[in-house]
Enzyme design. Structure first.
Site, PDB file in Angstrom:
ATOM      1  N   ASP A 173      75.987 138.210  72.336  1.00 16.20           N
ATOM      2  CA  ASP A 173      75.910 139.646  72.061  1.00 16.20           C
ATOM      3  C   ASP A 173      75.286 140.419  73.215  1.00 16.20           C
ATOM      4  O   ASP A 173      75.210 141.647  73.175  1.00 16.20           O
ATOM      5  CB  ASP A 173      75.108 139.894  70.776  1.00 16.20           C
ATOM      6  CG  ASP A 173      75.999 140.393  69.643  1.00 16.20           C
ATOM      7  OD1 ASP A 173      77.230 140.354  69.796  1.00 16.20           O
ATOM      8  OD2 ASP A 173      75.460 140.821  68.611  1.00 16.20           O
ATOM      9  N   ASP A 182      70.573 128.407  65.852  1.00 18.42           N
ATOM     10  CA  ASP A 182      69.918 129.401  66.689  1.00 18.42           C
ATOM     11  C   ASP A 182      69.885 128.880  68.118  1.00 18.42           C
ATOM     12  O   ASP A 182      69.909 127.666  68.354  1.00 18.42           O
ATOM     13  CB  ASP A 182      68.495 129.667  66.189  1.00 18.42           C
ATOM     14  CG  ASP A 182      68.478 130.635  65.016  1.00 18.42           C
ATOM     15  OD1 ASP A 182      69.517 131.271  64.755  1.00 18.42           O
ATOM     16  OD2 ASP A 182      67.435 130.737  64.345  1.00 18.42           O
ATOM     17  N   ASP A 226      67.832 128.265  70.308  1.00 21.61           N
ATOM     18  CA  ASP A 226      66.792 127.349  70.786  1.00 21.61           C
ATOM     19  C   ASP A 226      66.760 126.050  69.989  1.00 21.61           C
ATOM     20  O   ASP A 226      65.893 125.201  70.236  1.00 21.61           O
ATOM     21  CB  ASP A 226      65.417 128.022  70.699  1.00 21.61           C
ATOM     22  CG  ASP A 226      65.048 128.397  69.269  1.00 21.61           C
ATOM     23  OD1 ASP A 226      65.803 129.165  68.646  1.00 21.61           O
ATOM     24  OD2 ASP A 226      64.022 127.907  68.754  1.00 21.61           O
ATOM     25  N   ASP A 277      70.586 135.569  56.273  1.00 21.41           N
ATOM     26  CA  ASP A 277      70.740 134.173  55.865  1.00 21.41           C
ATOM     27  C   ASP A 277      70.535 133.985  54.364  1.00 21.41           C
ATOM     28  O   ASP A 277      71.433 133.520  53.646  1.00 21.41           O
ATOM     29  CB  ASP A 277      69.806 133.273  56.671  1.00 21.41           C
ATOM     30  CG  ASP A 277      68.422 133.880  56.867  1.00 21.41           C
ATOM     31  OD1 ASP A 277      68.049 134.817  56.123  1.00 21.41           O
ATOM     32  OD2 ASP A 277      67.692 133.412  57.759  1.00 21.41           O
TER      33      ASP A 277
END
Length: 704
Positions: free
Chosen positions: A167, A214, A216, A311
């Protein structure tokens, strides 16, 4: 028939339970009743059976409800409007805690330990999977290994596609994706933040399952093989969630002197709570480390965009339509915890705002499709983030009497204590028994106090204006070269701590001169004890703001790998690693050659082949050699990721020792003591350095 007998037994126990709750007693009889209850609890505690745990849960509920009935019927009489406001505020805070206690028992008393569902031998039956790695403003250094670890997942190449969802629309990300051979997806706008990013990718891909990491979170090689089988077994299964495991310390673990000895702050949720939710088909989607059925997402219109916690809201929408969910309590991926306390506060504030938005916009208590248990599990999660006002009320309540002589509980101190003692003792003891390896006693209060003054305004505003607020990304991968005390995070905490300290001193002064002031020393003792209790936890929360240095960019992991050390002289020695990271390794010294001969390259010996990595020696002694890796090509780095981060058992560690409430309290007191000790020694060292600098300057001036 057996179920019918259980129902009859429960109905027969209702009169007994009512008798326990509503029978009034004076303080002496209540003390005896409470001590007998505590004694029975200790005797039951010798048995580890689940049935005994349920009996203890019932006892805790009855004693806590008895206390609340006492508070409702005997203590809500006030002499002034101020006392009425403060007293009712405190009572409502206690009602909140009682409700949360009941809901927590619902979630944790019947945990489900789910096993891995094996995939069929015929790989042609395995579903296709799209792996999404959404990113916005995170550096490539954080995202790189996540993508490489996804490529290390053991799954048929023709059935797995990896997509980097950028993004931030950054050229270096597009180049990296092309270099490693993964899909790269971007879009013209950033509408709906992460949820919009994921929904945009859904339009361009077609895998039967969608796996989200995600940016990380690095996956282990078995991630898909461990999670996908359930979708073939159960056609109505929409979600398989795995724990969020963090291989870097969070601010509590890093900044508190004994923080590494306690379970991680998220261990309770990604353990007993999610396993309990799973028992009621109420597992929450947590945004990462999960696999979701595409058809279920399409049925609800994609990932939820109405709130900033897309979520949990997505899972709620799927479960409303009858889809199933599962929680696999095996750490199959690992990520980076928030590096600093201020980032932790920002992240949790977003979670609090998002859960409050769901409570307002799509309240689980209403609407169709959910069972009673599912509604209560979601209610527990949403009400939890309303803890700020009750927590502040408990912290400041003793000040009403100690500083202003206001009585906000209309009862004698001995009677209040007699009713409160079994209520508090049983709730602490039973929670310790149920969840003691995942959350140590009293530590939840520290976690809440740190956040309370920061989330109180966002949650209250969101409750009235649920569409306000925006999604914010938590920064990851930062370093901290110099330690400091973050006053900005705990400014209000310090003010309340000073007031509590003043209140305790004022209370002690009145206690010694109680004849002069005409006050009951037992009332003073109760409030002084309450004030000291609050002050200890407040100081522990303040101690978390003492940020320690964070200079290591990559986290070292204990792993034993055979290595060859190649010296500048051409000699090669065999040894093995003591620990390993993506930036370097610590090798057991095979001899003393490294003291005189430079190491140029280390060769890791793996089952899949050897990896040769150029290195520089950082430090060495007679026992260990510390090596730093030079830049390596992506192909070698992918193999290093496979060894360091993607091993099947990389994040499986033995649980923490069982909680002992008394030891846990002593640990908190020790953390508070260490805060003062380190502050004093730091100031003394600074004074010494300034004195030396002044003496040196004076000496040089004299020579001139």
């Amino acid at each position: 028939m057996k179920k019918f007998l259980y129902i009859l037994l429960a109905l027969a126990m209702v009169p007994v339970a009512l008798l326990v709750v509503i029978t009034p007693m004076d303080s002496q009889k209540q003390y005896i009743f409470g001590l007998i209850s505590i004694g029975i609890l200790f005797l039951l505690g010798f048995s580890k059976k689940r049935s005994i745990s349920l009996i203890m849960v019932v006892m805790s509920i009855l004693l806590s409800t008895r206390y609340m009935y006492f508070r409702l019927t005997q203590t809500l009489h006030f002499n002034s409007e101020v006392e009425t406001i403060l007293g009712m505020g405190l009572f409502l805070a206690e009602v909140y805690v009682w409700v949360m206690l009941l809901l927590s028992y619902l979630q944790t008393a019947w945990p489900l330990k789910r096993e891995i569902v094996q995939l069929p031998d015929d790989m042609n039956q395995w579903p296709t999977v799209d792996i999404y790695i959404p990113t916005y403003n995170e550096p490539l250094d954080v995202v790189r290994d996540t993508v490489l670890s996804a490529q290390c997942i053991d799954y048929p190449r023709n059935k797995m596609q990896i997509y980097l969802l950028d993004d931030g629309k950054r050229r270096e990300f597009a180049v990296f994706a092309a270099d490693v051979g993964v899909g790269y997806i971007t879009r013209n706008d950033n509408a709906h933040a992460k949820a919009g990013n994921l929904n945009h990718a859904m339009k361009l891909t077609n895998g039967e399952l969608i796996c989200v990491f995600d940016c990380d979170h690095v996956a282990t090689r078995i991630f898909l093989q461990a999670t996908v089988g359930g979708f073939l077994k159960d056609p109505k299964l929409a979600l398989v969630q795995t724990p969020h495991y963090f291989y870097s310390p969070d601010p509590f673990e890093r900044n508190l002197s004994l923080g590494r000895d306690i379970p991680n702050e998220g261990s309770l949720f990604y353990g007993p709570i999610q396993r309990g939710n799973d028992n009621w088909n109420a597992t929450f989607f947590c945004g990462s480390c999960a696999v979701i059925r595409r058809s279920a997402l399409e049925e609800i219109g994609g990932f939820a965009v109405e709130t900033v916690t897309e979520d949990a809201h997505t899972a709620l929408k799927m479960q409303r339509l009858g889809w199933g969910s599962a929680f696999l309590d095996i750490p199959l991926a690992a990520g980076l915890a928030t590096e600093r306390l201020v980032l932790h506060v920002i992240q949790r504030t977003r979670w609090a705002r998002g859960m409050t938005q769901i409570f307002r916009l799509d309240n689980p208590l209403f609407g169709r499709g959910l069972t009673i248990q599912q509604r209560l599990c979601y209610l527990s999660a949403m009400l939890y983030y309303q803890f700020a006002l009750p927590r502040i009320a408990f912290l400041t309540a003793p000040l009403a009497y100690l500083l202003f002589n206001l009585n906000i509980i209309h009862s004698s101190a001995s009677l209040v204590f007699a009713y409160a003692l079994p209520h508090l003792f049983l709730s602490v003891y039973v929670n310790s028994r149920l969840n003691g390896r995942y959350r140590y006693s009293f530590w939840g209060e520290i976690y809440d106090i740190v956040l309370a003054f920061h989330i109180v305004l966002p949650t209250v505003v969101t409750m009235f204006f649920p569409k306000r607020g925006k999604f914010n990304v938590t920064d990851k991968g930062g370093l901290l070269n110099v330690g400091y005390f973050d006053f900005s995070v705990v400014r209000l905490h310090l003010i309340i701590a000073v007031l509590l300290g003043a209140g305790v001193i004022a209370g002690l002064a009145r206690a010694f001169a109680h004849d002069y002031f005409g006050v009951d020393p037992r009332v003073i003792a109760l409030n002084v004890g309450w004030g000291l209790y609050s002050l200890i936890f407040l100081l522990a929360a303040i101690a978390v703001a003492r940020e320690t240095r964070q200079t290591r960019k990559t986290i070292r992991i204990d792993v034993d790998i055979p290595v060859l050390l190649h010296y500048a002289s051409g000699i090669t020695s065999r040894s093995k690693t003591a620990d390993l990271s993506m930036g370097g390794c610590r090798v057991i010294a095979p001899d003393d050659r490294h003291l005189n001969d430079e190491i140029e390259e280390v060769e890791l010996l793996l089952q899949s082949g050897a990896i040769s990595i150029p290195v520089n020696t950082v430090a060495s002694d007679e026992e260990y050699i510390r090596l730093m890796f030079d830049d390596i090509p992506l192909s070698r780095r992918r193999e290093l990721v496979r060894v360091v981060l993607s091993r099947a058992d990389a994040w499986i560690h033995p649980p923490k020792p069982q909680d002992n409430p008394f030891r846990s309290m002593a640990t908190i007191v020790r953390c508070v003591f260490d805060l003062f000790w380190m502050t004093w020694t730091s100031r003394r060292e600074n004074r010494r350095l300034r004195a030396e600098q002044a003496a040196t300057a004076a000496s040089e001036e004299g020579r001139v």
